[in-house]
Design a protein around this motif. Structure first.
Motif, PDB file in Angstrom:
ATOM      1  N   MET A   1      15.763  27.297  17.492  1.00  0.00           N
ATOM      2  CA  MET A   1      15.240  25.958  17.198  1.00  0.00           C
ATOM      3  C   MET A   1      13.726  26.003  17.072  1.00  0.00           C
ATOM      4  O   MET A   1      13.064  26.646  17.858  1.00  0.00           O
ATOM      5  CB  MET A   1      15.572  25.000  18.347  1.00  0.00           C
ATOM      6  CG  MET A   1      16.978  24.513  18.347  1.00  0.00           C
ATOM      7  SD  MET A   1      17.093  23.105  19.479  1.00  0.00           S
ATOM      8  CE  MET A   1      18.831  23.177  19.857  1.00  0.00           C
ATOM      9  N   LYS A   2      13.245  25.291  16.095  1.00  0.00           N
ATOM     10  CA  LYS A   2      11.801  25.253  15.861  1.00  0.00           C
ATOM     11  C   LYS A   2      11.356  23.788  15.911  1.00  0.00           C
ATOM     12  O   LYS A   2      12.065  22.918  15.406  1.00  0.00           O
ATOM     13  CB  LYS A   2      11.568  25.855  14.472  1.00  0.00           C
ATOM     14  CG  LYS A   2      10.161  25.808  13.983  1.00  0.00           C
ATOM     15  CD  LYS A   2      10.100  26.170  12.499  1.00  0.00           C
ATOM     16  CE  LYS A   2       9.166  25.196  11.822  1.00  0.00           C
ATOM     17  NZ  LYS A   2       9.303  25.110  10.401  1.00  0.00           N
ATOM     18  N   LEU A   3      10.221  23.535  16.538  1.00  0.00           N
ATOM     19  CA  LEU A   3       9.716  22.160  16.591  1.00  0.00           C
ATOM     20  C   LEU A   3       9.412  21.696  15.168  1.00  0.00           C
ATOM     21  O   LEU A   3       8.624  22.314  14.461  1.00  0.00           O
ATOM     22  CB  LEU A   3       8.447  22.094  17.454  1.00  0.00           C
ATOM     23  CG  LEU A   3       7.807  20.703  17.574  1.00  0.00           C
ATOM     24  CD1 LEU A   3       8.723  19.724  18.306  1.00  0.00           C
ATOM     25  CD2 LEU A   3       6.470  20.781  18.281  1.00  0.00           C
ATOM     26  N   ASP A   4      10.076  20.635  14.746  1.00  0.00           N
ATOM     27  CA  ASP A   4       9.868  20.142  13.378  1.00  0.00           C
ATOM     28  C   ASP A   4       8.849  19.012  13.354  1.00  0.00           C
ATOM     29  O   ASP A   4       7.925  19.026  12.570  1.00  0.00           O
ATOM     30  CB  ASP A   4      11.196  19.664  12.783  1.00  0.00           C
ATOM     31  CG  ASP A   4      11.040  19.257  11.330  1.00  0.00           C
ATOM     32  OD1 ASP A   4      10.982  20.170  10.478  1.00  0.00           O
ATOM     33  OD2 ASP A   4      10.932  18.055  11.046  1.00  0.00           O
ATOM     34  N   HIS A   5       9.052  18.022  14.216  1.00  0.00           N
ATOM     35  CA  HIS A   5       8.082  16.928  14.277  1.00  0.00           C
ATOM     36  C   HIS A   5       8.171  16.169  15.593  1.00  0.00           C
ATOM     37  O   HIS A   5       9.135  16.290  16.326  1.00  0.00           O
ATOM     38  CB  HIS A   5       8.243  15.972  13.090  1.00  0.00           C
ATOM     39  CG  HIS A   5       9.549  15.218  13.061  1.00  0.00           C
ATOM     40  ND1 HIS A   5      10.658  15.670  12.379  1.00  0.00           N
ATOM     41  CD2 HIS A   5       9.909  14.040  13.623  1.00  0.00           C
ATOM     42  CE1 HIS A   5      11.638  14.792  12.527  1.00  0.00           C
ATOM     43  NE2 HIS A   5      11.216  13.799  13.281  1.00  0.00           N
ATOM     44  N   ILE A   6       7.120  15.381  15.832  1.00  0.00           N
ATOM     45  CA  ILE A   6       7.086  14.468  16.975  1.00  0.00           C
ATOM     46  C   ILE A   6       7.052  13.061  16.405  1.00  0.00           C
ATOM     47  O   ILE A   6       6.239  12.768  15.515  1.00  0.00           O
ATOM     48  CB  ILE A   6       5.859  14.751  17.868  1.00  0.00           C
ATOM     49  CG1 ILE A   6       6.016  16.132  18.513  1.00  0.00           C
ATOM     50  CG2 ILE A   6       5.695  13.671  18.935  1.00  0.00           C
ATOM     51  CD1 ILE A   6       4.814  16.598  19.296  1.00  0.00           C
ATOM     52  N   GLY A   7       7.975  12.226  16.857  1.00  0.00           N
ATOM     53  CA  GLY A   7       8.070  10.847  16.370  1.00  0.00           C
ATOM     54  C   GLY A   7       7.348   9.891  17.301  1.00  0.00           C
ATOM     55  O   GLY A   7       7.565   9.925  18.517  1.00  0.00           O
ATOM     56  N   ILE A   8       6.496   9.048  16.739  1.00  0.00           N
ATOM     57  CA  ILE A   8       5.724   8.086  17.529  1.00  0.00           C
ATOM     58  C   ILE A   8       6.052   6.679  17.063  1.00  0.00           C
ATOM     59  O   ILE A   8       5.955   6.379  15.859  1.00  0.00           O
ATOM     60  CB  ILE A   8       4.205   8.368  17.382  1.00  0.00           C
ATOM     61  CG1 ILE A   8       3.885   9.785  17.909  1.00  0.00           C
ATOM     62  CG2 ILE A   8       3.367   7.312  18.113  1.00  0.00           C
ATOM     63  CD1 ILE A   8       2.467  10.244  17.631  1.00  0.00           C
ATOM     64  N   ALA A   9       6.465   5.830  18.002  1.00  0.00           N
ATOM     65  CA  ALA A   9       6.802   4.447  17.669  1.00  0.00           C
ATOM     66  C   ALA A   9       5.525   3.621  17.597  1.00  0.00           C
ATOM     67  O   ALA A   9       4.691   3.679  18.511  1.00  0.00           O
ATOM     68  CB  ALA A   9       7.739   3.874  18.738  1.00  0.00           C
TER      69      ALA A   9
ATOM     70  N   SER B   1       4.248  22.062  12.292  1.00  0.00           N
ATOM     71  CA  SER B   1       5.016  20.874  12.643  1.00  0.00           C
ATOM     72  C   SER B   1       4.429  19.635  11.974  1.00  0.00           C
ATOM     73  O   SER B   1       3.441  19.715  11.265  1.00  0.00           O
ATOM     74  CB  SER B   1       5.027  20.669  14.154  1.00  0.00           C
ATOM     75  OG  SER B   1       5.295  21.859  14.816  1.00  0.00           O
ATOM     76  N   LYS B   2       5.060  18.515  12.211  1.00  0.00           N
ATOM     77  CA  LYS B   2       4.620  17.260  11.600  1.00  0.00           C
ATOM     78  C   LYS B   2       4.545  16.151  12.652  1.00  0.00           C
ATOM     79  O   LYS B   2       5.138  16.263  13.727  1.00  0.00           O
ATOM     80  CB  LYS B   2       5.632  16.843  10.522  1.00  0.00           C
ATOM     81  CG  LYS B   2       5.598  17.705   9.288  1.00  0.00           C
ATOM     82  CD  LYS B   2       6.876  17.600   8.482  1.00  0.00           C
ATOM     83  CE  LYS B   2       7.788  18.736   8.824  1.00  0.00           C
ATOM     84  NZ  LYS B   2       9.077  18.798   8.242  1.00  0.00           N
ATOM     85  N   ILE B   3       3.831  15.114  12.286  1.00  0.00           N
ATOM     86  CA  ILE B   3       3.815  13.886  13.090  1.00  0.00           C
ATOM     87  C   ILE B   3       4.503  12.821  12.246  1.00  0.00           C
ATOM     88  O   ILE B   3       4.205  12.671  11.060  1.00  0.00           O
ATOM     89  CB  ILE B   3       2.374  13.426  13.408  1.00  0.00           C
ATOM     90  CG1 ILE B   3       1.616  14.458  14.259  1.00  0.00           C
ATOM     91  CG2 ILE B   3       2.368  12.049  14.062  1.00  0.00           C
ATOM     92  CD1 ILE B   3       2.027  14.549  15.712  1.00  0.00           C
ATOM     93  N   GLU B   4       5.438  12.101  12.869  1.00  0.00           N
ATOM     94  CA  GLU B   4       6.141  11.009  12.189  1.00  0.00           C
ATOM     95  C   GLU B   4       5.781   9.709  12.890  1.00  0.00           C
ATOM     96  O   GLU B   4       5.942   9.604  14.108  1.00  0.00           O
ATOM     97  CB  GLU B   4       7.664  11.246  12.284  1.00  0.00           C
ATOM     98  CG  GLU B   4       8.503  10.104  11.744  1.00  0.00           C
ATOM     99  CD  GLU B   4      10.022  10.295  11.971  1.00  0.00           C
ATOM    100  OE1 GLU B   4      10.408  10.936  12.963  1.00  0.00           O
ATOM    101  OE2 GLU B   4      10.796   9.778  11.154  1.00  0.00           O
ATOM    102  N   LEU B   5       5.274   8.741  12.149  1.00  0.00           N
ATOM    103  CA  LEU B   5       5.038   7.413  12.714  1.00  0.00           C
ATOM    104  C   LEU B   5       6.208   6.528  12.289  1.00  0.00           C
ATOM    105  O   LEU B   5       6.640   6.589  11.135  1.00  0.00           O
ATOM    106  CB  LEU B   5       3.722   6.824  12.194  1.00  0.00           C
ATOM    107  CG  LEU B   5       2.446   7.638  12.436  1.00  0.00           C
ATOM    108  CD1 LEU B   5       1.236   6.870  11.892  1.00  0.00           C
ATOM    109  CD2 LEU B   5       2.249   7.941  13.918  1.00  0.00           C
TER     110      LEU B   5
END
Ligand code: ZN
Length: 131
Positions: free
Chosen positions: A1-9, A49-53
């Protein structure tokens, strides 16, 4: 598994996009509304990786519920997997369970799944399948 993104609300994508564009010194490479999940999203490249808002598009959105309960902040961590069905089977055998419908369609028409945060130290984990 590889860190793909972190989701921020976030409450307002327009405001947070300005903030993250300044912070990361780049504009989002993609903005997408996912009707089935009732969210509008922006993605930023941050190295591997990515950041998802994520902004809710209505009050029934899981993101709206999260914001009402906890406020803005980290909502989930997503790992990329080669074969989502295989990974779900493996994790179920390890005793993990999944939130709602097991396999859903997320950003980029990728197949995704969410593990129940109660079994992962309160962190919502998303699996997203490599395309
Ligand atoms: Zn995500």
């Amino acid at each position: 598994m590889k860190l793909d993104h972190i989701g921020i609300a976030v409450k307002k994508l327009e405001i947070s996009d300005k903030l993250f564009s300044k912070l990361l010194n780049r504009v989002p490479f993609k903005t997408e509304t996912i009707v089935s999940e009732s969210v509008k999203t922006s993605f930023y490249h941050t190295g591997e990786s990515k950041i998802e808002l994520l902004e809710p598009t209505n009050e029934d959105s899981p993101i709206a519920k999260f914001l009402n309960k906890k406020g803005e902040g980290i909502h989930h961590i997503a790992f990329e997997v080669d074969d989502i069905e295989k990974e779900i089977n493996r994790l179920e055998k390890e005793g993990f369970s999944f939130v709602g419908e097991k396999i859903r369609i997320g950003n980029n028409q990728k197949r995704i799944a969410f593990l129940h945060p109660k079994q992962s130290n309160g962190v919502l984990i998303e699996l997203c399948e490599k395309k």
